[in-house]
Design an enzyme around this catalytic site. Structure first.
Site, PDB file in Angstrom:
ATOM      1  N   LYS A  19       0.820  -1.215   0.000  1.00 52.07           N
ATOM      2  CA  LYS A  19       0.000   0.000   0.000  1.00 52.07           C
ATOM      3  C   LYS A  19       0.855   1.266   0.000  1.00 52.07           C
ATOM      4  CE  LYS A  19      -4.009  -2.179   2.190  1.00 52.07           C
ATOM      5  NZ  LYS A  19      -5.049  -2.099   3.226  1.00 52.07           N
ATOM      6  N   LYS A 294     -14.613  -2.484   1.444  1.00 55.17           N
ATOM      7  CA  LYS A 294     -13.276  -2.638   0.870  1.00 55.17           C
ATOM      8  C   LYS A 294     -12.236  -1.799   1.610  1.00 55.17           C
ATOM      9  CE  LYS A 294     -14.619  -5.390  -2.413  1.00 55.17           C
ATOM     10  NZ  LYS A 294     -15.739  -5.911  -1.657  1.00 55.17           N
ATOM     11  N   ASP A 295     -10.958  -2.061   1.254  1.00 58.81           N
ATOM     12  CA  ASP A 295      -9.856  -1.328   1.866  1.00 58.81           C
ATOM     13  C   ASP A 295      -9.921   0.150   1.519  1.00 58.81           C
ATOM     14  OD1 ASP A 295      -7.495  -3.499   2.774  1.00 58.81           O
ATOM     15  OD2 ASP A 295      -8.955  -4.227   1.314  1.00 58.81           O
ATOM     16  N   LYS A 296      -9.551   0.983   2.496  1.00 60.06           N
ATOM     17  CA  LYS A 296      -9.587   2.425   2.287  1.00 60.06           C
ATOM     18  C   LYS A 296      -8.444   2.884   1.391  1.00 60.06           C
ATOM     19  CE  LYS A 296      -9.791   6.789   4.862  1.00 60.06           C
ATOM     20  NZ  LYS A 296      -9.802   7.408   6.209  1.00 60.06           N
TER      21      LYS A 296
END
Length: 656
Positions: A19, A294-296
Site C-alpha cells: 500500500k 473494501k480497503d480504504k
C-alpha cells in the site's frame, strides 16, 4: 499486526511494504450475484476505464425477500416469506402480473428446487387440501401438514417459500429449523367464502409480494353490508399490515359502483413532534447498497445499486464523481438491491515493494528462492483465517472492538466516550472530539465537525437532544443505522475469534482432536448448528477429519462451543471481559448476535506472481536479487470475509 498469532507454514519468508500507493493494492469483487444481470466478473470491464452503454430494457422488478416466520396466529401479521410476484408501484396487482425469476416460474421453479418426485407429491398434497375443503372436512384441514424435508441453504429456502405460495396461494409455508412445512391456509379458505376464488388467489399473491405503494382492488360490490364484512375480515386478519377503503368506480355499463381497495400501511417516521402536533419530517437519504466493504487505501472495483436514481442521472454526475476519486462504469438498471455478504469473493492484485531479508535471516541467502518457497507453501497449506487489522481500526487510540465490548456490557456512556476519543493529531475532526469530551457540549462539537463525518453527527444530534447520560447515550446509539451499531459488536466478536484461533493452534496444532467442531459437508453454511459436528475420540484416532474442516465459533447466543480445552478457554475469556452472563442480545439497542462458525484455515486460489525491476533497463538475474531493487507482483482470489493482509502475513512471515 497480530502479535503472538500463529502461522501454518514453516518457511522463512521475507520483508516488504504494501500500500505504498492505492494502485499497489487493487481489489475486484468476483462472481457478482445473478440478480445484477449483465455483470458477471468485474475485472475485464473496470480495467478499461470505459463506461458501457446501459441496457435498453429494465430487468423485471423483483420482490423483497422476507424473513421466514412460523405461520401467524389468527388476527396477526401473516409474516409471509419470500414473495415472488410484483407490480409497479401504484398499480392494481391483478392487472400487472409480472414474472418470477427467469427459468424459475411456478412449477418449473418447484421442479428445480424440489426435484420432480417431491414436486409431484406437493401437487398431490395441494389437491388433497382443496378436496378436503370442498368436503367441508374441517378436522382434516386443520391438522394436515406436508414436509418438504430439510432445506439448509437460506436463499434456497426463501426461493422455495416464494415458489410454493405463488403456485399454491391457498397454502402456508413455514420453517422449523431447516425443515420446510406446508399446510392449508385457513385465512384463504375464509376469504373464499366472502369473494370469488380468483379474487382470493390474487389478493394473497399481492399480500405475499409486499410491494411498497402497490394496491389491490376487489371486484365492484354494491352490497354495503357485504363490503363491511370484507373490510372487517382484512382488518381482523391483517390490520397491522394492510388498510382498506371503499371507492366509487364505474362498471362496464358506465354505472357507478363501489369497490374495496387495499394497500400496505405506510411506515411511520419516528421523530419529535412539533408545536403544531405534526411529526417533523426527517431527511430521506438516497440508498446505496453493496456486497462488501473494501480497503480504504486501495483501488477497489465493486458493483453498487442506488435506489430511485436513473441511469441517466448517474451518467450526468459521473464527472463530479471522478473529481472525488470515484469512477462509475457499466451503468444499467438492476433487479434489486445488494446485501453485505452476497459476493463470491475478491480478486487481489498487489505490489510488495522494498523487498528484504528478515533481520534474522542469512543476508547471503537467495531472496528469490525465499519468495518462491513462500508462495508454494501457502498455495498448498493455506493460511490462518484471522480477521485483519482493518476490522479493528488499525493504529487508532481506541479500537472498534473496545466500543463493541462496552455496548455488550450496556455501558452506553462509556461506549460514547470511547467513540469520541480523539487521535493525537490537530485537525477539525479530532479537535471536535476533544472538545466534546472536555465539555459534553454536543451542539458545539456538532458545529465543529466536517459534513462527511456522518456517524459522529448522527450521534451528536441525539446527545444534544437527550443528554449525555445513560438514557441519552442509548438513544444516541439508536440514532445511527443498525448496521453501524452492530459493526462494533462484531469487531469484538472477531477479536475473540482471532485469539481463540491462536490458542487452538498453539495447544493442538494441525491435528484434529476430540471435542473440535468440524463441518463435514462441502456445502458449508456457517450459521447452522445442525451442520456442526463434535469430533469423537474414535474419529480422532482414525484421523477422520482434516484441520481444513475445523471451525471455531464467533461468540453469540445460538452457537455451541468445542467440548475440549478450547471451549473452556472461551468461557474464561468472556468472563475476563465480564461477559460470562451475556445473552448476546442488547435489547435497548435492538442488537441480536446469534453467532456463526468460521474455518480456522483458508486456502488461496488462482495464485500467480512475478518480480519486476524498479529501475528501467535493469534486469533480474536468475540466481540473485538485489534487495529493494525489485518489486513483487502477486495476484490471487480469496473467499468472502478473508483478508489479503492476513494472507500476505503468512506468505512474508511478518506483520504488515
Amino acid at each position: 499486526m497480530l502479535p503472538s498469532f500463529s502461522y501454518v507454514t514453516r518457511h522463512t519468508g521475507f520483508r516488504g511494504t504494501i500500500k505504498n500507493s492505492p494502485s499497489d493494492f487493487v481489489v475486484t469483487e468476483i462472481e457478482v450475484p445473478e440478480h445484477l444481470q449483465g455483470v458477471s466478473r468485474a475485472e475485464p470491464l473496470q480495467r478499461t476505464g470505459e463506461v458501457l452503454p446501459e441496457r435498453s430494457s429494465p430487468c423485471p422488478q423483483q420482490p423483497k425477500k422476507r424473513r421466514v416466520e412460523a405461520p401467524p396466529a389468527a388476527g396477526g401479521d401473516p409474516g409471509r416469506a419470500g414473495g415472488g410476484c410484483s407490480a409497479p408501484p401504484g398499480t392494481n396487482h391483478r392487472e400487472s402480473e409480472p414474472d418470477l425469476k427467469p427459468g424459475l416460474k411456478e412449477g418449473g421453479m418447484l421442479d428445480s428446487l424440489l426435484g420432480k418426485s417431491m414436486s409431484e407429491l406437493l401437487n398431490k398434497f395441494a389437491c388433497d387440501v382443496k378436496d378436503a375443503w370442498d368436503l367441508e372436512n374441517n378436522a382434516d384441514c386443520s391438522s394436515r401438514e406436508f414436509s418438504l424435508g430439510p432445506v439448509p441453504d437460506k436463499k434456497t429456502r426463501a426461493d422455495l417459500h416464494s415458489a410454493v405460495r405463488q403456485k399454491f396461494p391457498f397454502l402456508l409455508t413455514a420453517s422449523k429449523d431447516s425443515e420446510m412445512i406446508v399446510k392449508g391456509n385457513a385465512d384463504y379458505r375464509e376469504l373464499c367464502r366472502l369473494v370469488t376464488e380468483k379474487e382470493t388467489s390474487d389478493f394473497f399473491k399481492f399480500l405475499d409480494a409486499k410491494l411498497e405503494n402497490a394496491t389491490f382492488s376487489f371486484e365492484p360490490d354494491g352490497n354495503k353490508e357485504h363490503r363491511k364484512i370484507v373490510h372487517h375480515f382484512i382488518s381482523r386478519k391483517f390490520g397491522k399490515l394492510l388498510e382498506t377503503k371503499s371507492f366509487t368506480v364505474t362498471d362496464v355499463n358506465d354505472q357507478p359502483n363501489v369497490s374495496i381497495v387495499v394497500r400496505f400501511r405506510e411506515k411511520r417516521w419516528s421523530g419529535k413532534r412539533s408545536a403544531g402536533g405534526f411529526q417533523e419530517k426527517q431527511d430521506v437519504y438516497t440508498d446505496f447498497s453493496y456486497t462488501g466493504i473494501k480497503d480504504k487505501k486501495a483501488i477497489t472495483y465493486q458493483p453498487m445499486v442506488v435506489k430511485k436514481v436513473t441511469p441517466e442521472r448517474l451518467k450526468e454526475i459521473g464527472n463530479k464523481m471522478e473529481n472525488k476519486g470515484m469512477k462509475i462504469h457499466n451503468i444499467h438498471l438492476a433487479c434489486q438491491h445488494l446485501k453485505l455478504g452476497q459476493l463470491k469473493g475478491n480478486h487481489f492484485d498487489i505490489v510488495v515493494r522494498d523487498l528484504k531479508h528478515h533481520s534474522h535471516d542469512d543476508s547471503s541467502a537467495d531472496l528469490k528462492k525465499r519468495i518462491s518457497e513462500a508462495m508454494e507453501n501457502v498455495e498448498i497449506k493455506g493460511f490462518v483465517n484471522y480477521y485483519g487489522p482493518q476490522r479493528f481500526g488499525q493504529g487508532q487510540n481506541v479500537q472498534t472492538d473496545q466500543i463493541g465490548l462496552a455496548l455488550l456490557n450496556e455501558k452506553m456512556v462509556k461506549a460514547v466516550k470511547l467513540f469520541f476519543t480523539p487521535e493525537d493529531t490537530d485537525d477539525p475532526v479530532n479537535n471536535a472530539k476533544r472538545y466534546f469530551l472536555q465539555t459534553e457540549d454536543a451542539k458545539g462539537a456538532l458545529g465543529m465537525l466536517p459534513e462527511f463525518k456522518v456517524r459522529e453527527k448522527m450521534l451528536l444530534r441525539a446527545l444534544h437532544r437527550y443528554g449525555v447520560n445513560h438514557e441519552g447515550c442509548t438513544k444516541g446509539w439508536l440514532n445511527i443505522p443498525h448496521s453501524m451499531r452492530i459493526f462494533y459488536v462484531h469487531a469484538y466478536c472477531s477479536k475473540i475469534w482471532n485469539e481463540a484461533a491462536s490458542y487452538r493452534l498453539q495447544i493442538y496444532g494441525s491435528k484434529v482432536v476430540e471435542g473440535d467442531l468440524v463441518f463435514s459437508e462441502q456445502d458449508e453454511s456457517y450459521f447452522l448448528n445442525d451442520k456442526v459436528h463434535v469430533v469423537t475420540a474414535p474419529e480422532e484416532s482414525a484421523n477422520k477429519y482434516s484441520i481444513n474442516q475445523v471451525v471455531l465459533p464467533m461468540v453469540g447466543h445460538s452457537i455451541k462451543y468445542p467440548s475440549n480445552k478450547v471451549g473452556q478457554w472461551y468461557r474464561e475469556r468472556l468472563s475476563k471481559d465480564e461477559l460470562q452472563m451475556c445473552k448476546f442480545r442488547v435489547s435497548p439497542l435492538q442488537l441480536n448476535i446469534p453467532g456463526c462458525y468460521r474455518p480456522i484455515l483458508k486456502n488461496i486460489q488462482n495464485l500467480s506472481y512475478f518480480l519486476q525491476s524498479n529501475e528501467e533497463g535493469i534486469g533480474i538475474e536468475d540466481n540473485h536479487l538485489t534487495e529493494s531493487k525489485v518489486s513483487l507482483h502477486i495476484s490471487f482470489d480469496l473467499d468472502p470475509s478473508c483478508y489479503a493482509t492476513v494472507c500476505l502475513r503468512e506468505i512474508m512471515k511478518c506483520d504488515l
